[in-house]
Design an enzyme around this catalytic site. Sequence first.
Site, short mmCIF file in Angstrom:
data_model
loop_
_atom_site.label_atom_id
_atom_site.label_comp_id
_atom_site.label_asym_id
_atom_site.label_seq_id
_atom_site.Cartn_x
_atom_site.Cartn_y
_atom_site.Cartn_z
N ASN A 1 0.81 -1.24 0.00
CA ASN A 1 0.00 0.00 0.00
C ASN A 1 0.83 1.28 0.00
O ASN A 1 0.41 2.27 -0.56
CB ASN A 1 -1.01 -0.01 1.15
CG ASN A 1 -0.35 -0.04 2.50
OD1 ASN A 1 0.77 -0.53 2.67
ND2 ASN A 1 -1.03 0.49 3.50
N GLU B 1 5.14 -4.35 11.79
CA GLU B 1 4.19 -3.27 11.49
C GLU B 1 2.98 -3.92 10.81
O GLU B 1 3.02 -4.20 9.62
CB GLU B 1 4.84 -2.24 10.56
CG GLU B 1 5.91 -1.42 11.22
CD GLU B 1 5.37 -0.40 12.21
OE1 GLU B 1 4.15 -0.14 12.22
OE2 GLU B 1 6.17 0.12 12.99
N CYS C 1 -3.02 1.10 6.82
CA CYS C 1 -3.01 0.22 7.99
C CYS C 1 -3.69 0.82 9.21
O CYS C 1 -4.36 0.14 9.97
CB CYS C 1 -1.57 -0.12 8.35
SG CYS C 1 -0.54 1.35 8.58
N GLU D 1 8.65 2.34 14.13
CA GLU D 1 9.39 2.95 13.04
C GLU D 1 9.42 4.46 13.29
O GLU D 1 8.62 5.00 14.03
CB GLU D 1 8.73 2.63 11.69
CG GLU D 1 8.80 1.13 11.41
CD GLU D 1 8.55 0.73 9.97
OE1 GLU D 1 7.50 1.11 9.41
OE2 GLU D 1 9.42 0.02 9.40
#
Length: 478
Positions: free
Chosen positions: A151, A248, A282, A452
Amino acid sequence: MIAQPMASHWIDGRAVEGTGPALEVRFPYDASVIATLNEAAAPQIEAALAAAARAQPEWAARRPVERGRILTEAARLIRARAEELAQLETLDTGKPIQETRVADWPSGADALEFFGGLAAAITGQHIPLGTDWAYTRREALGVCLGIGAWNYPSQIACWKAAPALAMGNAMVFKPSEETPLGALKLAEILAEAGLPPGVFQVLNGGRDLGAALLGDPRIAKVSLTGSVETGRKVYAEAASGMRHVTMELGGKSPLIVFDDADLEDAVGAAILANFYSTGQVCSNGTRVFVQEGIAERFLDRLAARAGELVAGDPRDEATQLGPLVSAGHAAKVRAAVNAGIASGARLVCGGPGDGPFVPPTVFVADDANPLATSEIFGPVLTALTFTTEEEALARANALPFGLAAGVFTRDLARAHRVAAGFEAGTVWINAYNLTPVEMPFGGVKQSGIGRENAAAAIEHYSQVKTVYVGMGGVEAPV
Ligand SMILES: NC(=O)c1ccc[n+]([C@@H]2O[C@H](COP(=O)([O-])OP(=O)(O)OC[C@H]3O[C@@H](n4cnc5c(N)ncnc54)[C@H](O)[C@@H]3O)[C@@H](O)[C@H]2O)c1
Ligand SMILES: C[N+](C)(C)CC=O
Protein backbone atom coordinates in the site's frame (compact mmCIF):
# COMPACT_ATOMS: atom_id res chain seq x y z
CA MET A 1 8.72 3.63 -20.55
CA ILE A 2 8.77 5.19 -17.11
CA ALA A 3 7.93 2.03 -15.16
CA GLN A 4 10.46 -0.32 -16.68
CA PRO A 5 13.20 -0.92 -14.09
CA MET A 6 16.83 -1.61 -15.08
CA ALA A 7 16.42 -5.26 -14.02
CA SER A 8 14.43 -7.37 -11.57
CA HIS A 9 16.78 -7.07 -8.59
CA TRP A 10 19.51 -4.89 -7.16
CA ILE A 11 22.42 -6.97 -5.88
CA ASP A 12 25.91 -5.90 -4.84
CA GLY A 13 25.63 -2.44 -6.34
CA ARG A 14 24.06 -3.28 -9.69
CA ALA A 15 20.88 -4.23 -11.49
CA VAL A 16 20.67 -8.01 -11.88
CA GLU A 17 18.18 -10.20 -13.72
CA GLY A 18 16.40 -13.02 -11.88
CA THR A 19 16.24 -16.67 -12.82
CA GLY A 20 12.90 -17.44 -11.13
CA PRO A 21 9.41 -17.35 -12.68
CA ALA A 22 8.10 -14.25 -14.44
CA LEU A 23 6.44 -11.60 -12.27
CA GLU A 24 4.08 -9.31 -14.17
CA VAL A 25 3.51 -5.88 -12.67
CA ARG A 26 0.11 -4.44 -13.55
CA PHE A 27 -1.34 -0.93 -13.41
CA PRO A 28 -4.33 -1.46 -11.09
CA TYR A 29 -6.60 0.92 -13.04
CA ASP A 30 -6.70 -1.09 -16.29
CA ALA A 31 -4.63 -4.21 -15.42
CA SER A 32 -2.18 -3.39 -18.24
CA VAL A 33 1.29 -4.91 -17.77
CA ILE A 34 3.72 -2.08 -16.95
CA ALA A 35 6.81 -4.22 -16.26
CA THR A 36 7.78 -7.88 -16.36
CA LEU A 37 10.34 -9.06 -13.83
CA ASN A 38 11.80 -12.44 -13.05
CA GLU A 39 11.60 -13.53 -9.41
CA ALA A 40 14.74 -14.13 -7.40
CA ALA A 41 15.86 -17.75 -7.20
CA ALA A 42 18.63 -19.45 -5.22
CA PRO A 43 21.60 -17.82 -7.06
CA GLN A 44 20.26 -14.29 -6.53
CA ILE A 45 19.40 -15.01 -2.89
CA GLU A 46 22.90 -16.29 -2.20
CA ALA A 47 24.55 -13.41 -4.07
CA ALA A 48 22.57 -10.82 -2.13
CA LEU A 49 23.15 -12.38 1.29
CA ALA A 50 26.86 -12.91 0.64
CA ALA A 51 27.28 -9.32 -0.56
CA ALA A 52 25.40 -7.97 2.46
CA ALA A 53 27.45 -10.03 4.91
CA ARG A 54 30.64 -8.84 3.24
CA ALA A 55 29.68 -5.16 3.01
CA GLN A 56 28.11 -4.64 6.44
CA PRO A 57 31.23 -4.57 8.70
CA GLU A 58 32.96 -2.02 6.48
CA TRP A 59 29.80 0.12 6.40
CA ALA A 60 29.42 -0.06 10.20
CA ALA A 61 33.06 0.95 10.63
CA ARG A 62 32.58 4.21 8.73
CA ARG A 63 32.16 7.45 10.62
CA PRO A 64 28.44 7.94 11.30
CA VAL A 65 28.58 11.38 9.74
CA GLU A 66 29.69 9.79 6.44
CA ARG A 67 26.82 7.31 6.55
CA GLY A 68 24.42 10.13 7.28
CA ARG A 69 25.72 12.23 4.38
CA ILE A 70 24.86 9.47 1.90
CA LEU A 71 21.32 9.15 3.24
CA THR A 72 20.83 12.90 3.13
CA GLU A 73 22.06 12.97 -0.47
CA ALA A 74 19.56 10.21 -1.34
CA ALA A 75 16.79 12.38 0.14
CA ARG A 76 17.94 15.26 -2.06
CA LEU A 77 17.91 13.05 -5.18
CA ILE A 78 14.39 11.84 -4.37
CA ARG A 79 13.15 15.40 -4.04
CA ALA A 80 14.85 16.36 -7.30
CA ARG A 81 12.98 13.52 -9.07
CA ALA A 82 9.72 13.97 -7.19
CA GLU A 83 7.40 14.02 -10.19
CA GLU A 84 8.89 10.99 -11.96
CA LEU A 85 8.79 9.00 -8.71
CA ALA A 86 5.21 10.02 -7.94
CA GLN A 87 4.12 8.85 -11.38
CA LEU A 88 5.89 5.54 -10.91
CA GLU A 89 4.22 5.03 -7.53
CA THR A 90 0.82 5.77 -9.08
CA LEU A 91 1.41 3.19 -11.82
CA ASP A 92 2.64 0.60 -9.32
CA THR A 93 -0.11 1.07 -6.71
CA GLY A 94 -3.03 2.73 -8.50
CA LYS A 95 -3.08 5.50 -5.90
CA PRO A 96 -4.12 8.96 -7.16
CA ILE A 97 -1.28 11.15 -8.37
CA GLN A 98 -2.52 13.92 -6.08
CA GLU A 99 -1.66 11.58 -3.17
CA THR A 100 1.61 10.10 -4.40
CA ARG A 101 2.98 13.61 -5.02
CA VAL A 102 2.59 14.57 -1.37
CA ALA A 103 2.59 11.38 0.70
CA ASP A 104 4.65 8.44 -0.53
CA TRP A 105 8.17 9.33 -1.72
CA PRO A 106 8.09 12.68 0.11
CA SER A 107 7.69 10.85 3.42
CA GLY A 108 10.45 8.42 2.35
CA ALA A 109 12.74 11.37 1.68
CA ASP A 110 11.89 12.76 5.12
CA ALA A 111 12.98 9.48 6.71
CA LEU A 112 16.30 9.45 4.83
CA GLU A 113 16.92 13.06 5.83
CA PHE A 114 15.89 12.50 9.45
CA PHE A 115 18.06 9.41 9.99
CA GLY A 116 20.86 10.90 7.90
CA GLY A 117 20.96 13.75 10.37
CA LEU A 118 20.58 11.50 13.40
CA ALA A 119 23.37 9.07 12.46
CA ALA A 120 26.15 11.15 13.96
CA ALA A 121 24.23 11.86 17.16
CA ILE A 122 23.83 8.23 18.23
CA THR A 123 26.00 7.61 21.27
CA GLY A 124 26.39 5.22 24.18
CA GLN A 125 26.34 5.90 27.92
CA HIS A 126 28.97 6.50 30.55
CA ILE A 127 28.20 4.64 33.79
CA PRO A 128 30.19 5.69 36.87
CA LEU A 129 30.94 2.79 39.28
CA GLY A 130 33.07 4.43 41.96
CA THR A 131 36.68 3.99 40.90
CA ASP A 132 35.76 1.69 38.06
CA TRP A 133 33.35 2.63 35.32
CA ALA A 134 31.50 1.18 32.40
CA TYR A 135 30.29 2.41 29.07
CA THR A 136 27.84 1.20 26.49
CA ARG A 137 28.29 1.01 22.75
CA ARG A 138 25.24 1.05 20.50
CA GLU A 139 26.19 -1.37 17.72
CA ALA A 140 24.61 -2.45 14.45
CA LEU A 141 22.79 -5.79 14.34
CA GLY A 142 24.31 -6.97 11.04
CA VAL A 143 22.25 -7.93 7.98
CA CYS A 144 18.59 -6.93 8.32
CA LEU A 145 15.72 -8.22 6.21
CA GLY A 146 12.97 -5.77 5.25
CA ILE A 147 9.69 -7.17 3.93
CA GLY A 148 7.16 -4.71 2.55
CA ALA A 149 3.42 -4.44 1.94
CA TRP A 150 1.92 -3.02 -1.25
CA ASN A 151 0.00 0.00 0.00
CA TYR A 152 2.92 2.40 0.62
CA PRO A 153 5.75 0.49 -1.08
CA SER A 154 8.32 3.26 -1.43
CA GLN A 155 7.60 4.83 1.93
CA ILE A 156 7.92 1.41 3.58
CA ALA A 157 11.28 0.74 1.86
CA CYS A 158 12.61 4.14 3.00
CA TRP A 159 11.21 3.86 6.54
CA LYS A 160 13.07 0.57 6.97
CA ALA A 161 16.28 1.34 5.07
CA ALA A 162 16.92 4.78 6.59
CA PRO A 163 17.29 3.80 10.29
CA ALA A 164 18.89 0.45 9.43
CA LEU A 165 21.59 2.03 7.27
CA ALA A 166 22.09 5.05 9.54
CA MET A 167 22.97 2.60 12.32
CA GLY A 168 25.50 0.68 10.17
CA ASN A 169 23.42 -2.34 9.19
CA ALA A 170 23.07 -3.77 5.70
CA MET A 171 19.56 -4.48 4.44
CA VAL A 172 18.10 -6.96 1.99
CA PHE A 173 14.66 -5.64 1.11
CA LYS A 174 11.85 -7.72 -0.38
CA PRO A 175 8.99 -5.56 -1.62
CA SER A 176 5.48 -6.89 -1.99
CA GLU A 177 5.12 -8.92 -5.19
CA GLU A 178 2.22 -6.57 -6.08
CA THR A 179 4.36 -3.42 -6.10
CA PRO A 180 8.04 -4.15 -6.75
CA LEU A 181 9.09 -1.01 -8.64
CA GLY A 182 9.66 1.69 -6.01
CA ALA A 183 12.23 -0.23 -3.97
CA LEU A 184 14.30 -0.85 -7.11
CA LYS A 185 14.33 2.91 -7.68
CA LEU A 186 15.40 3.45 -4.08
CA ALA A 187 18.35 1.09 -4.58
CA GLU A 188 19.42 3.00 -7.70
CA ILE A 189 19.12 6.33 -5.87
CA LEU A 190 21.09 5.14 -2.83
CA ALA A 191 23.86 3.86 -5.12
CA GLU A 192 23.95 7.21 -6.92
CA ALA A 193 24.16 8.93 -3.54
CA GLY A 194 27.32 6.95 -2.80
CA LEU A 195 26.12 3.88 -0.89
CA PRO A 196 28.70 1.08 -1.17
CA PRO A 197 27.67 -2.12 -3.02
CA GLY A 198 25.96 -4.73 -0.85
CA VAL A 199 24.64 -2.34 1.83
CA PHE A 200 21.10 -2.06 0.42
CA GLN A 201 19.78 -4.70 -1.94
CA VAL A 202 16.39 -5.53 -3.38
CA LEU A 203 15.16 -9.01 -4.22
CA ASN A 204 11.77 -9.42 -5.84
CA GLY A 205 9.40 -12.31 -5.37
CA GLY A 206 6.54 -13.55 -3.24
CA ARG A 207 6.08 -15.06 0.19
CA ASP A 208 8.34 -18.03 -0.59
CA LEU A 209 11.21 -15.65 -1.22
CA GLY A 210 10.45 -13.87 2.08
CA ALA A 211 10.43 -17.20 3.89
CA ALA A 212 13.67 -18.36 2.22
CA LEU A 213 15.48 -15.16 3.22
CA LEU A 214 14.13 -15.33 6.75
CA GLY A 215 15.42 -18.89 7.12
CA ASP A 216 19.02 -17.87 6.41
CA PRO A 217 21.26 -17.63 9.49
CA ARG A 218 22.97 -14.50 8.13
CA ILE A 219 19.79 -12.52 8.82
CA ALA A 220 20.01 -10.84 12.25
CA LYS A 221 16.68 -9.02 12.16
CA VAL A 222 13.46 -8.86 10.20
CA SER A 223 11.23 -5.85 9.86
CA LEU A 224 7.89 -6.77 8.32
CA THR A 225 5.09 -4.52 7.19
CA GLY A 226 2.11 -6.71 6.43
CA SER A 227 -0.99 -8.37 7.77
CA VAL A 228 -1.42 -9.77 11.27
CA GLU A 229 -1.64 -13.25 9.77
CA THR A 230 1.74 -12.92 8.02
CA GLY A 231 3.16 -11.27 11.13
CA ARG A 232 2.37 -14.33 13.23
CA LYS A 233 4.24 -16.62 10.80
CA VAL A 234 7.24 -14.33 10.38
CA TYR A 235 7.48 -13.67 14.12
CA ALA A 236 7.43 -17.40 14.86
CA GLU A 237 10.14 -18.10 12.29
CA ALA A 238 12.26 -15.19 13.56
CA ALA A 239 11.89 -16.44 17.13
CA SER A 240 13.24 -19.86 16.17
CA GLY A 241 16.51 -18.15 15.21
CA MET A 242 16.31 -15.65 18.14
CA ARG A 243 16.28 -12.79 15.64
CA HIS A 244 15.25 -9.21 16.35
CA VAL A 245 11.90 -8.17 14.93
CA THR A 246 9.87 -5.13 14.03
CA MET A 247 6.28 -5.98 13.16
CA GLU A 248 4.19 -3.27 11.49
CA LEU A 249 0.86 -5.02 11.07
CA GLY A 250 -2.81 -4.37 10.48
CA GLY A 251 -5.65 -3.27 12.69
CA LYS A 252 -9.24 -2.13 13.06
CA SER A 253 -8.62 1.20 14.66
CA PRO A 254 -11.28 3.24 16.49
CA LEU A 255 -12.12 6.91 15.96
CA ILE A 256 -14.34 8.35 18.73
CA VAL A 257 -16.38 11.47 17.93
CA PHE A 258 -17.96 13.22 20.92
CA ASP A 259 -21.00 15.47 20.58
CA ASP A 260 -18.96 18.62 21.35
CA ALA A 261 -16.57 18.01 18.42
CA ASP A 262 -16.32 20.32 15.43
CA LEU A 263 -18.62 18.30 13.20
CA GLU A 264 -17.07 19.22 9.85
CA ASP A 265 -13.55 18.50 11.13
CA ALA A 266 -14.68 15.16 12.53
CA VAL A 267 -16.37 14.22 9.26
CA GLY A 268 -13.25 15.29 7.36
CA ALA A 269 -11.12 13.11 9.61
CA ALA A 270 -13.44 10.13 9.11
CA ILE A 271 -13.08 10.61 5.34
CA LEU A 272 -9.28 10.82 5.58
CA ALA A 273 -9.29 7.84 7.92
CA ASN A 274 -11.27 5.61 5.56
CA PHE A 275 -11.13 6.74 1.94
CA TYR A 276 -7.60 8.12 1.43
CA SER A 277 -5.56 5.61 -0.62
CA THR A 278 -8.92 3.96 -1.33
CA GLY A 279 -9.01 2.84 2.28
CA GLN A 280 -5.80 0.84 1.94
CA VAL A 281 -4.07 2.30 5.00
CA CYS A 282 -3.01 0.22 7.99
CA SER A 283 -3.94 2.78 10.65
CA ASN A 284 -7.36 3.65 9.24
CA GLY A 285 -10.06 4.51 11.76
CA THR A 286 -12.50 2.02 10.34
CA ARG A 287 -14.66 1.86 13.47
CA VAL A 288 -16.14 5.33 13.92
CA PHE A 289 -17.88 5.63 17.30
CA VAL A 290 -20.27 8.62 17.17
CA GLN A 291 -22.03 9.96 20.25
CA GLU A 292 -25.77 9.41 20.01
CA GLY A 293 -26.95 13.03 19.90
CA ILE A 294 -25.01 13.86 16.72
CA ALA A 295 -25.05 10.49 14.97
CA GLU A 296 -27.64 11.24 12.27
CA ARG A 297 -26.19 14.67 11.47
CA PHE A 298 -22.70 13.14 11.31
CA LEU A 299 -23.84 10.37 8.97
CA ASP A 300 -25.71 12.82 6.71
CA ARG A 301 -22.63 15.00 6.29
CA LEU A 302 -20.38 11.97 5.88
CA ALA A 303 -22.54 10.50 3.13
CA ALA A 304 -22.81 13.87 1.38
CA ARG A 305 -19.06 14.51 1.44
CA ALA A 306 -18.13 10.92 0.57
CA GLY A 307 -20.44 11.20 -2.44
CA GLU A 308 -18.40 14.15 -3.72
CA LEU A 309 -15.15 12.15 -3.95
CA VAL A 310 -14.02 11.89 -7.57
CA ALA A 311 -13.19 8.31 -8.57
CA GLY A 312 -11.28 7.53 -11.74
CA ASP A 313 -7.94 7.15 -13.48
CA PRO A 314 -5.33 7.76 -10.77
CA ARG A 315 -3.07 9.54 -13.29
CA ASP A 316 -5.73 12.24 -13.59
CA GLU A 317 -5.04 15.15 -11.25
CA ALA A 318 -8.73 15.44 -10.34
CA THR A 319 -9.00 11.83 -9.14
CA GLN A 320 -9.39 11.43 -5.37
CA LEU A 321 -10.32 7.75 -5.23
CA GLY A 322 -8.33 5.26 -7.27
CA PRO A 323 -8.82 1.55 -7.97
CA LEU A 324 -8.01 -1.11 -5.41
CA VAL A 325 -4.53 -2.55 -5.84
CA SER A 326 -5.54 -5.71 -7.74
CA ALA A 327 -8.53 -7.62 -9.04
CA GLY A 328 -8.01 -10.16 -6.26
CA HIS A 329 -8.07 -7.50 -3.57
CA ALA A 330 -11.10 -5.77 -5.13
CA ALA A 331 -12.94 -9.10 -4.97
CA LYS A 332 -12.11 -9.47 -1.26
CA VAL A 333 -13.29 -5.94 -0.41
CA ARG A 334 -16.45 -6.42 -2.49
CA ALA A 335 -17.16 -9.71 -0.70
CA ALA A 336 -16.90 -7.92 2.66
CA VAL A 337 -19.36 -5.23 1.48
CA ASN A 338 -21.80 -7.83 0.17
CA ALA A 339 -21.54 -9.79 3.41
CA GLY A 340 -22.24 -6.57 5.32
CA ILE A 341 -25.37 -5.93 3.28
CA ALA A 342 -26.49 -9.54 3.72
CA SER A 343 -25.94 -9.27 7.49
CA GLY A 344 -28.66 -6.61 7.71
CA ALA A 345 -26.28 -3.81 8.67
CA ARG A 346 -27.62 -0.40 7.61
CA LEU A 347 -25.95 0.77 4.39
CA VAL A 348 -25.68 4.57 4.57
CA CYS A 349 -23.89 5.08 1.26
CA GLY A 350 -21.74 3.22 -1.28
CA GLY A 351 -21.98 -0.46 -2.09
CA PRO A 352 -20.02 -3.22 -3.81
CA GLY A 353 -19.02 -1.23 -6.93
CA ASP A 354 -17.53 -3.00 -9.90
CA GLY A 355 -14.26 -3.75 -11.64
CA PRO A 356 -11.29 -2.40 -9.67
CA PHE A 357 -13.47 0.22 -7.93
CA VAL A 358 -15.44 0.08 -4.69
CA PRO A 359 -17.12 3.40 -3.84
CA PRO A 360 -16.78 5.07 -0.42
CA THR A 361 -19.06 2.89 1.66
CA VAL A 362 -20.54 3.60 5.09
CA PHE A 363 -22.39 1.08 7.25
CA VAL A 364 -23.96 1.33 10.68
CA ALA A 365 -23.42 -1.99 12.41
CA ASP A 366 -23.11 -3.46 15.86
CA ASP A 367 -19.81 -4.34 17.51
CA ALA A 368 -20.01 -8.05 16.77
CA ASN A 369 -20.62 -7.67 13.02
CA PRO A 370 -17.52 -8.67 10.97
CA LEU A 371 -17.75 -5.16 9.48
CA ALA A 372 -16.66 -3.95 12.93
CA THR A 373 -14.18 -6.67 13.83
CA SER A 374 -12.12 -7.55 10.72
CA GLU A 375 -9.74 -5.41 8.67
CA ILE A 376 -11.25 -4.96 5.19
CA PHE A 377 -8.45 -2.74 3.79
CA GLY A 378 -10.73 -0.90 1.41
CA PRO A 379 -12.97 2.19 1.45
CA VAL A 380 -15.44 0.79 3.97
CA LEU A 381 -16.31 2.66 7.18
CA THR A 382 -18.35 1.15 9.99
CA ALA A 383 -20.16 3.65 12.24
CA LEU A 384 -21.29 2.71 15.74
CA THR A 385 -23.17 4.88 18.22
CA PHE A 386 -22.37 5.30 21.93
CA THR A 387 -23.63 7.13 24.99
CA THR A 388 -20.80 7.60 27.51
CA GLU A 389 -17.05 8.10 27.38
CA GLU A 390 -16.36 4.97 29.47
CA GLU A 391 -18.54 2.87 27.20
CA ALA A 392 -16.91 4.19 24.02
CA LEU A 393 -13.42 3.54 25.32
CA ALA A 394 -14.24 0.04 26.51
CA ARG A 395 -15.75 -0.86 23.13
CA ALA A 396 -12.88 0.79 21.26
CA ASN A 397 -10.38 -1.34 23.19
CA ALA A 398 -12.34 -4.58 22.89
CA LEU A 399 -10.55 -5.95 19.80
CA PRO A 400 -7.15 -7.69 19.88
CA PHE A 401 -5.61 -4.99 17.64
CA GLY A 402 -4.00 -1.72 18.66
CA LEU A 403 -2.32 0.11 15.82
CA ALA A 404 -3.92 3.54 16.12
CA ALA A 405 -6.89 5.48 17.46
CA GLY A 406 -8.41 8.95 17.27
CA VAL A 407 -10.64 11.19 19.34
CA PHE A 408 -12.57 14.32 18.36
CA THR A 409 -13.73 16.61 21.15
CA ARG A 410 -13.33 20.24 22.26
CA ASP A 411 -12.91 19.12 25.89
CA LEU A 412 -9.15 19.08 26.50
CA ALA A 413 -9.24 17.02 29.68
CA ARG A 414 -11.42 14.41 28.01
CA ALA A 415 -9.19 14.31 24.95
CA HIS A 416 -6.12 13.46 27.01
CA ARG A 417 -8.04 11.07 29.29
CA VAL A 418 -9.27 9.13 26.27
CA ALA A 419 -5.80 9.25 24.63
CA ALA A 420 -4.34 7.72 27.79
CA GLY A 421 -7.08 5.07 27.87
CA PHE A 422 -6.73 3.89 24.27
CA GLU A 423 -4.86 0.62 23.79
CA ALA A 424 -3.05 1.81 20.67
CA GLY A 425 0.45 2.67 19.49
CA THR A 426 -0.51 6.05 18.02
CA VAL A 427 -3.36 8.35 19.05
CA TRP A 428 -4.53 11.44 17.20
CA ILE A 429 -6.47 14.19 18.99
CA ASN A 430 -8.61 16.26 16.60
CA ALA A 431 -6.53 14.89 13.69
CA TYR A 432 -6.11 11.55 11.97
CA ASN A 433 -3.52 9.52 10.03
CA LEU A 434 -0.72 12.06 10.16
CA THR A 435 2.60 10.23 10.51
CA PRO A 436 5.50 12.68 10.36
CA VAL A 437 8.93 11.07 10.67
CA GLU A 438 9.59 12.94 13.91
CA MET A 439 7.09 10.79 15.83
CA PRO A 440 7.36 7.05 16.53
CA PHE A 441 4.83 4.86 14.72
CA GLY A 442 3.86 1.26 15.47
CA GLY A 443 1.28 -0.93 17.12
CA VAL A 444 0.42 -2.67 20.37
CA LYS A 445 -1.41 -5.96 20.96
CA GLN A 446 -1.61 -7.95 17.70
CA SER A 447 -0.91 -4.89 15.55
CA GLY A 448 2.79 -5.05 16.08
CA ILE A 449 6.06 -4.92 17.91
CA GLY A 450 8.63 -2.13 17.78
CA ARG A 451 8.46 1.35 16.32
CA GLU A 452 9.39 2.95 13.04
CA ASN A 453 10.51 6.58 12.70
CA ALA A 454 11.85 9.00 15.31
CA ALA A 455 14.83 8.16 17.47
CA ALA A 456 12.87 5.14 18.74
CA ALA A 457 13.56 3.28 15.49
CA ILE A 458 17.32 3.32 16.15
CA GLU A 459 16.75 1.10 19.19
CA HIS A 460 15.20 -1.49 16.92
CA TYR A 461 18.17 -1.54 14.52
CA SER A 462 20.91 -1.72 17.14
CA GLN A 463 22.02 -3.60 20.20
CA VAL A 464 23.80 -2.43 23.33
CA LYS A 465 27.20 -3.74 24.29
CA THR A 466 28.39 -2.97 27.83
CA VAL A 467 32.08 -2.56 28.58
CA TYR A 468 33.26 -2.70 32.21
CA VAL A 469 36.54 -0.84 32.83
CA GLY A 470 38.59 -1.92 35.84
CA MET A 471 40.76 0.98 37.03
CA GLY A 472 42.48 -0.65 40.02
CA GLY A 473 43.85 -4.02 41.07
CA VAL A 474 41.86 -7.25 40.92
CA GLU A 475 40.69 -8.55 44.33
CA ALA A 476 40.59 -12.35 44.01
CA PRO A 477 39.71 -14.67 46.96
CA VAL A 478 43.00 -16.57 46.50
N1 LIG B 1 1.53 -1.19 10.55
C1 LIG B 1 1.97 -0.68 9.41
O1 LIG B 1 2.83 0.20 9.39
C2 LIG B 1 1.41 -1.17 8.11
C3 LIG B 1 1.63 -0.40 6.97
C4 LIG B 1 1.12 -0.85 5.76
C5 LIG B 1 0.37 -2.03 5.68
N2 LIG B 1 0.15 -2.75 6.80
C6 LIG B 1 -0.67 -3.97 6.74
O2 LIG B 1 -0.30 -4.74 5.60
C7 LIG B 1 -1.42 -5.50 5.13
C8 LIG B 1 -1.58 -5.33 3.63
O3 LIG B 1 -0.41 -5.70 2.98
P1 LIG B 1 -0.17 -7.12 2.27
O4 LIG B 1 -1.47 -7.63 1.74
O5 LIG B 1 0.97 -6.93 1.35
O6 LIG B 1 0.26 -8.02 3.49
P2 LIG B 1 0.78 -9.53 3.48
O7 LIG B 1 0.92 -9.90 4.91
O8 LIG B 1 -0.01 -10.38 2.60
O9 LIG B 1 2.24 -9.44 2.80
C9 LIG B 1 3.23 -8.57 3.30
C10 LIG B 1 4.59 -9.04 2.81
O10 LIG B 1 4.93 -10.26 3.45
C11 LIG B 1 5.36 -11.23 2.50
N3 LIG B 1 5.04 -12.54 3.07
C12 LIG B 1 3.83 -13.14 3.12
N4 LIG B 1 3.93 -14.32 3.76
C13 LIG B 1 5.23 -14.45 4.15
C14 LIG B 1 5.95 -15.45 4.86
N5 LIG B 1 5.36 -16.55 5.33
N6 LIG B 1 7.28 -15.26 5.09
C15 LIG B 1 7.89 -14.14 4.65
N7 LIG B 1 7.25 -13.16 3.95
C16 LIG B 1 5.93 -13.32 3.71
C17 LIG B 1 4.60 -10.85 1.24
O11 LIG B 1 5.24 -11.38 0.10
C18 LIG B 1 4.67 -9.32 1.31
O12 LIG B 1 5.91 -8.84 0.83
C19 LIG B 1 -2.62 -4.94 5.89
O13 LIG B 1 -2.98 -5.84 6.91
C20 LIG B 1 -2.10 -3.64 6.49
O14 LIG B 1 -2.78 -3.23 7.64
C21 LIG B 1 0.68 -2.35 8.01
C1 LIG C 1 2.22 4.05 7.95
N1 LIG C 1 1.13 4.68 7.18
C2 LIG C 1 0.04 5.02 8.12
C3 LIG C 1 1.63 5.93 6.61
C4 LIG C 1 0.71 3.85 6.10
C5 LIG C 1 0.14 2.56 6.52
O1 LIG C 1 -0.50 1.85 5.81
